[in-house]
Write a protein that holds these residues in place. Structure first.
Motif, PDB file in Angstrom:
ATOM      1  N   ASN A 120       0.838  -1.195   0.000  1.00  0.00           N
ATOM      2  CA  ASN A 120       0.000   0.000   0.000  1.00  0.00           C
ATOM      3  C   ASN A 120       0.882   1.257   0.000  1.00  0.00           C
ATOM      4  N   PRO A 121       0.586   2.242  -0.856  1.00  0.00           N
ATOM      5  CA  PRO A 121       1.477   3.409  -0.985  1.00  0.00           C
ATOM      6  C   PRO A 121       1.794   4.117   0.332  1.00  0.00           C
ATOM      7  N   TRP A 122       0.782   4.304   1.199  1.00  0.00           N
ATOM      8  CA  TRP A 122       1.063   5.011   2.446  1.00  0.00           C
ATOM      9  C   TRP A 122       1.902   4.157   3.389  1.00  0.00           C
ATOM     10  N   LEU A 123       1.701   2.852   3.339  1.00  0.00           N
ATOM     11  CA  LEU A 123       2.547   1.961   4.126  1.00  0.00           C
ATOM     12  C   LEU A 123       3.960   1.933   3.527  1.00  0.00           C
ATOM     13  N   ALA A 124       4.040   1.980   2.202  1.00  0.00           N
ATOM     14  CA  ALA A 124       5.341   2.061   1.531  1.00  0.00           C
ATOM     15  C   ALA A 124       6.065   3.346   1.933  1.00  0.00           C
ATOM     16  N   ALA A 125       5.311   4.430   2.054  1.00  0.00           N
ATOM     17  CA  ALA A 125       5.900   5.706   2.488  1.00  0.00           C
ATOM     18  C   ALA A 125       6.444   5.585   3.907  1.00  0.00           C
ATOM     19  N   ALA A 126       5.690   4.876   4.766  1.00  0.00           N
ATOM     20  CA  ALA A 126       6.151   4.663   6.140  1.00  0.00           C
ATOM     21  C   ALA A 126       7.462   3.888   6.146  1.00  0.00           C
ATOM     22  N   GLY A 127       7.541   2.852   5.294  1.00  0.00           N
ATOM     23  CA  GLY A 127       8.771   2.069   5.208  1.00  0.00           C
ATOM     24  C   GLY A 127       9.930   2.879   4.680  1.00  0.00           C
ATOM     25  N   ALA A 128       9.658   3.717   3.680  1.00  0.00           N
ATOM     26  CA  ALA A 128      10.714   4.562   3.113  1.00  0.00           C
ATOM     27  C   ALA A 128      11.243   5.535   4.162  1.00  0.00           C
ATOM     28  N   ILE A 129      10.346   6.111   4.945  1.00  0.00           N
ATOM     29  CA  ILE A 129      10.757   7.042   6.007  1.00  0.00           C
ATOM     30  C   ILE A 129      11.580   6.297   7.059  1.00  0.00           C
ATOM     31  N   ALA A 130      11.142   5.068   7.401  1.00  0.00           N
ATOM     32  CA  ALA A 130      11.856   4.291   8.417  1.00  0.00           C
ATOM     33  C   ALA A 130      13.291   4.011   7.996  1.00  0.00           C
ATOM     34  N   PHE A 131      13.475   3.672   6.721  1.00  0.00           N
ATOM     35  CA  PHE A 131      14.843   3.425   6.237  1.00  0.00           C
ATOM     36  C   PHE A 131      15.632   4.722   6.141  1.00  0.00           C
ATOM     37  N   ALA A 132      15.040   5.715   5.505  1.00  0.00           N
ATOM     38  CA  ALA A 132      15.774   6.960   5.240  1.00  0.00           C
ATOM     39  C   ALA A 132      16.217   7.650   6.509  1.00  0.00           C
ATOM     40  N   PHE A 133      15.353   7.666   7.522  1.00  0.00           N
ATOM     41  CA  PHE A 133      15.634   8.429   8.741  1.00  0.00           C
ATOM     42  C   PHE A 133      16.281   7.589   9.839  1.00  0.00           C
ATOM     43  N   THR A 134      16.674   6.355   9.519  1.00  0.00           N
ATOM     44  CA  THR A 134      17.487   5.598  10.466  1.00  0.00           C
ATOM     45  C   THR A 134      18.683   6.457  10.876  1.00  0.00           C
ATOM     46  N   SER A 135      18.977   6.508  12.159  1.00  0.00           N
ATOM     47  CA  SER A 135      19.932   7.501  12.670  1.00  0.00           C
ATOM     48  C   SER A 135      21.281   7.450  11.964  1.00  0.00           C
ATOM     49  N   TYR A 136      21.774   6.254  11.652  1.00  0.00           N
ATOM     50  CA  TYR A 136      23.103   6.144  11.031  1.00  0.00           C
ATOM     51  C   TYR A 136      23.147   6.864   9.693  1.00  0.00           C
ATOM     52  N   ASN A 137      22.031   6.814   8.949  1.00  0.00           N
ATOM     53  CA  ASN A 137      22.006   7.455   7.631  1.00  0.00           C
ATOM     54  C   ASN A 137      22.135   8.969   7.728  1.00  0.00           C
ATOM     55  N   PHE A 138      21.736   9.535   8.852  1.00  0.00           N
ATOM     56  CA  PHE A 138      21.872  10.982   9.057  1.00  0.00           C
ATOM     57  C   PHE A 138      23.209  11.317   9.725  1.00  0.00           C
TER      58      PHE A 138
END
Length: 837
Positions: A120-138
Motif C-alpha cells: 500500500n502506498p502510504w505503508l510504503a511511504a512509512a517504510g521509506a521514512i523508516a529506512f531513510a531516517f534511520t539515525s546512522y544514515n543521518f
C-alpha cells in the motif's frame, strides 16, 4: 494524460511529501547555507592541487603531490567522463542542495522497493521514512561521508530490480539492476557495496533452495542469468573506476606487506586491530530500540542540570581542588568536565551517535518474526543476525575472525560496525512486510492481536525494565573507567572521596539519559501498538492508520536524528569557502617560487592524521585511508618513534613547521639539507629485500648514495656510470602528472628523483623515447641516464584509467540500450494485455 495522473496521483503526492519533509528538516539550505562536514573539509584539502589544475586546464590530474609525498588521485577525486553514471551522481548532488538530494535518494529508492513489493502506498511511504531516517544514515551525512551515504541510498533500488527480475520481468529488471548497481559502484564506496553483496548472496541461496523445492530451477536459472548480466554490465560501465581501484588497492595499506621483520605487520590486508577499532558493542545493539542507552555521541556532554555539572558548580569539587591549584582551579575543573563528563560509555574509541531503527519499527519487526510466512523472513532474520555478529568485530571475534581471515576482500575494510547499514534496510523491510501480511487477511484478528501483544510485550517490556531498573542489565561505566579513576586520583592528589563522587554523578546522569529514552520508547511502542491494533480490528480506516504510522515513525526518528544533525551543523557557504586560513608561516612558505617541494607540519599533533596542511602545501604528512603501503611503512619505521632527517632530506622537505607549546606561536624552520627535486648519486648500495632497504635508509647520505633492491641490477650498468659531479639535473616544468627535467652529464649517471615510486602508470621519457626506471631509497624513483644534454619527462598515464574509460563508454551505450529496450518491451506487454481485456 489525465488518466496517468489519476493512476499515479497518490505516488506524486507521496513524492511531494518527501520533498517537503526533507526541505523542512534541512531548512537552512533555503537560506543558502550548507552543512559543515569534517570529512568534506578534509577532502577539500586533499583535492586542493587537483582542483587548482582542473581550474587552469579543465581536467583534473590523476596524481597529486599534496599528501604523503604523492599518490594517485583515484580515491581522492577523478573525472570519469565516459561513464554515464558519473552524470547520474552529478544530478543527485546537483539538482537539490546538499544534503537534500541524498535524503531524497534514501526516500525514493526505498519507496520504489516497497512499491515493487506491492505494498500500500502510504505503508510504503512509512517504510521509506523508516529506512531513510534511520539515525546512522543521518549521522554519516553530518560527518561528511557523502560517498557512503550515496552507496547506502542505492541498496533499496538494487533489491527492487532483483525482485522484478525474479518475477519474470527479465529485461526491465536486469537493465534496472545494471543501472542501480552501476550507480552504486560509481558512488565509490566499495565497502558498502561489498557488505550489500553478502546479503544478496544469502538471498540467492534462499531463492535457489526455494526453486529446487518447488521444481522451478529453469525459471530461477533464467532470472539469475539476467541478474548476472545486469551486474556484469554495471561492472563494465564502471571499468575505469574498478580497474584503477583494484590496481591501486594492491599498493595501499590494504595490500601485501613489503616487510617481513615486523611481525605485527599483516601479510596482506589491514591490520586486524586497526580494522576492528570501531566494533559495535554487544550490549550497545540495544540502542536499535533505546537510542540513548549508551549515552549517544561520545562528544556529547552531560545534562547541564544533572548531578555531574552540579558537583562541578556547587563548590564540592572546587573546595577540594582550590587548595591544590589556587588560581588554576578553573582549569582543573574544565579538565575534569572534559575527561570525565562524556555521555557515551561504550567500547568504541569515539562515536557520532547510535544506530537507532525506531521504537515502532522494532515493534513491527518482532511482529514480523511472529507472523510473516514468506521465505524472505528467514533471509532477513538470518542475514541480520550474521551482519550483527560481524559488526561486533573484536567484541565477538569467533565469527568476525573467520570472515577476516578467510573471506576474500573482507580484510580490506575498517570500521566493521558500518555493516549495520545493511541491517538498517532489512529491519524496516520485515516490519513493513508484517503489516502487509496483516492487511491481506491471511490470519484471523485474534491471532494477529495475540502476536502483536507478544511483540509489544517483548519490546515494551525491555524498555520498561530499563526505565524502572536500568542497572539490571547495564553498568553505565566504560571499559576505560580504571584509567579514568587513576587520572582523577592524580588530579585530586588521591582524594578518593571526590573521585567516587564524580564517578557516581556521571553514572547517575547516564542512567537518567537512558531512563528518559526508555520512557520515550515506551510511548512510541504504545502508539505503534494502538495504530496497528486499530487497523487490524478495523476500528480505523486502513489508509488513515498507515498514514498515521508514517507520521509517528517520522516523528520518532526525526527527534533522534536532530540530536546529531540539526541547524547548528549548517553555516554560510562563504564560511565554508574561507574555512582554511593561512598562517604567517604558510604565507612565508607559499612565497617560495620552487614549484615542487615538501613541508613537514608538526604543529597539528600527528602529521599523518590531518590533511589541513595539504590545503596550502605539498606535504610529507596528510590524511587518507588508502595511502600507499610503502609510504606507510616508511612512516612507521622512519618518522614515528623518531624523525629520520635523512628521509626528510630525500623527500625534498624544505620546511618544517612547529608550534611553541608555551605561547602557541607557529615557527618555520628551513631545511638546508633537503636533497632537491633530483640529483646524481656517486654510488649504489644494493639490498637483498625491502627489509634491508629499510634498514639501509635508517642512516645514509641520500645525496651521495642510492639504496636499490638487487632485483633492479639489470637496469644499472656500473661500468658506464660516472659520479655525476660535473653534471646537473633540474626540474624545468611541473604539473602533478607531468614533470619535465633538463640534465647534462659527461658520462652515464644514476639520478634519484624526490618523487614517489608507483610503476602502475608513471612512464619516463628521454627526448621523447620511453626508458626504464627503478625504485631507490625504498620509496623514490631512480634511473640510469645516458650521457649528454637531454630532456627527461615523467608522465602519469595509467592504462587502467584510459583503457578502463573506453570499456566504460561501451558499457554506458549498452546500458542505455538495455534500459530503452526494457521499458519498450514492458510497454508493449501492457498494450497487448489491455487489448485482450
Amino acid at each position: 494524460m489525465n488518466n496517468w495522473f489519476s493512476k499515479n496521483g497518490i505516488h506524486l503526492a507521496i513524492i511531494a511529501f518527501f520533498v517537503v519533509i526533507t526541505f523542512a528538516y534541512f531548512s537552512p539550505v533555503l537560506q543558502g547555507k550548507a552543512p559543515q562536514q569534517g570529512d568534506v573539509l578534509q577532502a577539500k584539502a586533499m583535492q586542493k592541487e587537483i582542483m587548482d589544475v582542473r581550474a587552469q586546464t579543465g581536467k583534473g590530474p590523476l596524481w597529486t603531490n599534496q599528501m604523503f609525498g604523492g599518490m594517485p588521485a583515484f580515491q581522492i577525486w577523478v573525472q570519469y567522463p565516459l561513464n554515464i553514471t558519473t552524470y547520474g551522481i552529478d544530478v543527485i548532488k546537483g539538482v537539490f542542495p546538499d544534503p537534500v538530494g541524498t535524503v531524497l535518494l534514501y526516500l525514493l529508492g526505498a519507496y520504489l522497493l516497497f512499491c515493487v513489493l506491492k505494498i500500500n502506498p502510504w505503508l510504503a511511504a512509512a517504510g521509506a521514512i523508516a529506512f531513510a531516517f534511520t539515525s546512522y544514515n543521518f549521522i554519516i551525512i553530518a560527518a561528511g561521508h557523502s560517498n557512503k551515504a550515496l552507496a547506502i541510498g542505492f541498496f533499496a533500488p538494487i533489491l527492487a530490480a532483483i525482485i522484478l527480475t525474479l518475477r519474470g520481468k527479465y529485461i526491465l529488471g536486469g537493465s534496472l539492476l545494471a543501472l542501480f548497481m552501476a550507480l552504486e559502484i560509481r558512488s565509490n564506496h566499495i565497502q558498502m557495496t561489498y557488505y550489500l553483496f553478502i546479503a544478496l548472496i544469502i538471498l540467492a541461496g534462499i531463492e535457489l533452495y526455494h526453486a529446487f523445492k518447488t521444481k522451478q530451477l529453469p525459471t530461477f536459472g533464467k532470472s539469475v542469468a539476467y541478474i548476472v548480466a545486469g551486474i556484469f554490465l554495471a561492472v563494465l560501465v564502471n571499468a575505469g573506476t574498478l580497474w584503477t581501484t583494484y590496481e591501486f588497492s594492491k599498493e595501499t595499506i590494504r595490500g601485501k606487506s613489503n616487510l617481513t621483520t615486523d611481525k605485527a605487520e599483516p601479510a596482506t590486508g589491514l591490520d586486524k586491530e586497526y580494522a576492528y577499532q570501531w566494533s559495535q558493542g554487544v550490549g550497545e545493539s540495544f540502542t536499535f530500540l533505546i537510542p540513548n542507552l549508551y549515552g549517544g555521541a561520545s562528544g556529547g556532554q552531560l545534562d547541564p542540570n544533572g548531578n555531574f555539572i552540579k558537583l562541578l558548580q556547587d563548590g564540592t569539587a572546587a573546595n577540594v581542588l582550590s587548595p591544590l591549584y589556587g588560581q588554576n582551579t578553573e582549569q582543573a575543573l574544565n579538565a575534569i568536565a572534559q575527561n570525565a563528563g562524556s555521555n557515551y560509555w561504550g567500547q568504541k574509541p569515539g562515536t557520532s551517535g547510535p544506530y537507532y531503527f525506531g521504537a515502532i519499527i522494532c515493534l513491527l519487526f518482532v511482529f514480523g518474526l511472529f507472523i510473516v510466512k514468506h521465505r524472505w523472513k528467514w533471509w532477513i532474520l538470518g542475514t541480520s543476525v550474521l551482519l550483527l555478529l560481524l559488526s561486533f568485530g573484536q567484541n565477538f571475534p569467533l565469527v568476525s575472525d573467520l570472515f577476516f581471515d578467510y573471506l576474500p576482500g573482507y580484510n580490506k575494510f575498517r570500521a566493521v560496525e558500518s555493516i549495520l547499514a545493511v541491517v538498517g534496510l532489512l529491519v524496516p523491510l520485515l516490519a513493513i512486510l508484517a503489516l502487509k501480511e496483516a492487511q491481506e487477511g491471511k490470519y484471523d484478528q485474534k491471532y494477529l492481536i495475540q502476536r502483536l501483544t507478544w511483540s509489544a510485550g517483548i519490546t515494551g517490556g525491555f524498555a520498561l525494565i530499563v526505565a524502572i531498573a536500568p542497572t539490571v542489565f547495564f553498568s553505565f561505566t566504560s571499559a576505560a573507567q580504571p584509567q579514568l579513576v587513576t587520572w582523577l586520583n592524580q588530579i585530586s592528589q588521591n582524594n578518593t572521596s571526590l573521585t567516587n563522587q564524580i564517578l557516581d554523578a556521571v553514572t547517575a546522569d547516564r542512567i537518567s539519559l537512558a531512563r528518559a529514552d526508555a520512557w520515550r520508547t515506551l510511548i512510541f511502542i504504545a502508539i505503534g501498538f494502538g495504530l496497528s491494533w486499530a487497523f487490524i480490528t478495523k476500528k480505523m480506516n486502513m489508509q488513515l492508520a498507515f498514514g498515521l504510522l508514517a507520521l509517528f515513525i517520522l516523528v520518532d526518528l526525526w527527534q533522534v536524528d536532530r540530536r546529531y544533525l540539526n541547524n547548528q551543523n549548517f553555516v554560510s557557504k562563504s564560511d565554508l569557502e574561507t574555512h582554511y586560513q593561512p598562517r604567517d608561516v604558510d604565507n612565508f612558505i607559499s612565497a617560495d617560487k620552487d614549484p615542487n617541494f615538501r613541508v613537514f607540519d608538526l604543529s597539528l599533533g600527528d602529521p599523518f592524521k590531518s590533511a589541513e596542511t595539504s590545503y596550502f602545501h605539498k606535504t610529507v604528512g596528510g590524511f587518507h585511508s588508502a595511502r600507499l603501503k610503502r609510504f606507510q611503512e616508511l612512516v612507521d619505521n622512519q618518522l614515528t618513534k623518531s624523525i629520520n632527517q635523512d628521509v626528510l632530506d630525500m623527500l625534498n622537505t624544505k620546511y618544517i613547521i612547529t608550534q611553541d607549546p608555551k605561547n602557541g606561536s607557529y615557527k618555520m624552520q628551513r631545511n638546508s639539507t633537503a636533497a632537491g627535486n633530483a640529483w646524481f648519486v656517486q654510488s649504489v648500495q644494493y639490498a637483498r629485500n625491502s627489509d634491508e632497504e629499510m634498514k639501509a635508509i635508517s642512516s645514509f647520505d641520500a645525496k651521495k648514495e642510492a639504496i636499490v633492491d638487487e632485483s633492479y641490477k639489470g637496469l644499472i650498468d656500473t661500468k658506464r656510470v660516472g659520479t655525476g659531479e660535473e653534471g646537473f639535473i633540474k626540474l624545468t616544468t611541473y604539473t602533478p602528472d607531468h614533470l619535465t627535467y633538463e640534465y647534462s652529464s659527461a658520462k652515464d649517471v644514476i639520478a634519484v628523483f624526490s618523487e614517489i615510486y608507483y610503476n602502475k602508470g608513471w612512464k619516463m621519457y628521454i627526448d621523447g623515447v620511453e626508458k626504464p626506471y627503478f625504485r631507490a631509497d625504498y620509496i623514490l624513483r631512480a634511473a640510469q641516464l645516458e650521457a649528454g644534454n637531454h630532456k627527461l619527462e615523467f608522465i602519469f598515464h595509467p592504462t587502467s584509467y584510459y583503457a578502463g574509460e573506453k570499456l566504460s563508454l561501451a558499457g554506458s551505450i549498452l546500458l542505455l540500450a538495455g534500459l530503452g529496450f526494457g521499458f519498450y518491451t514492458e510497454e508493449k506487454k501492457k498494450k497487448k494485455a489491455s487489448i485482450k481485456a
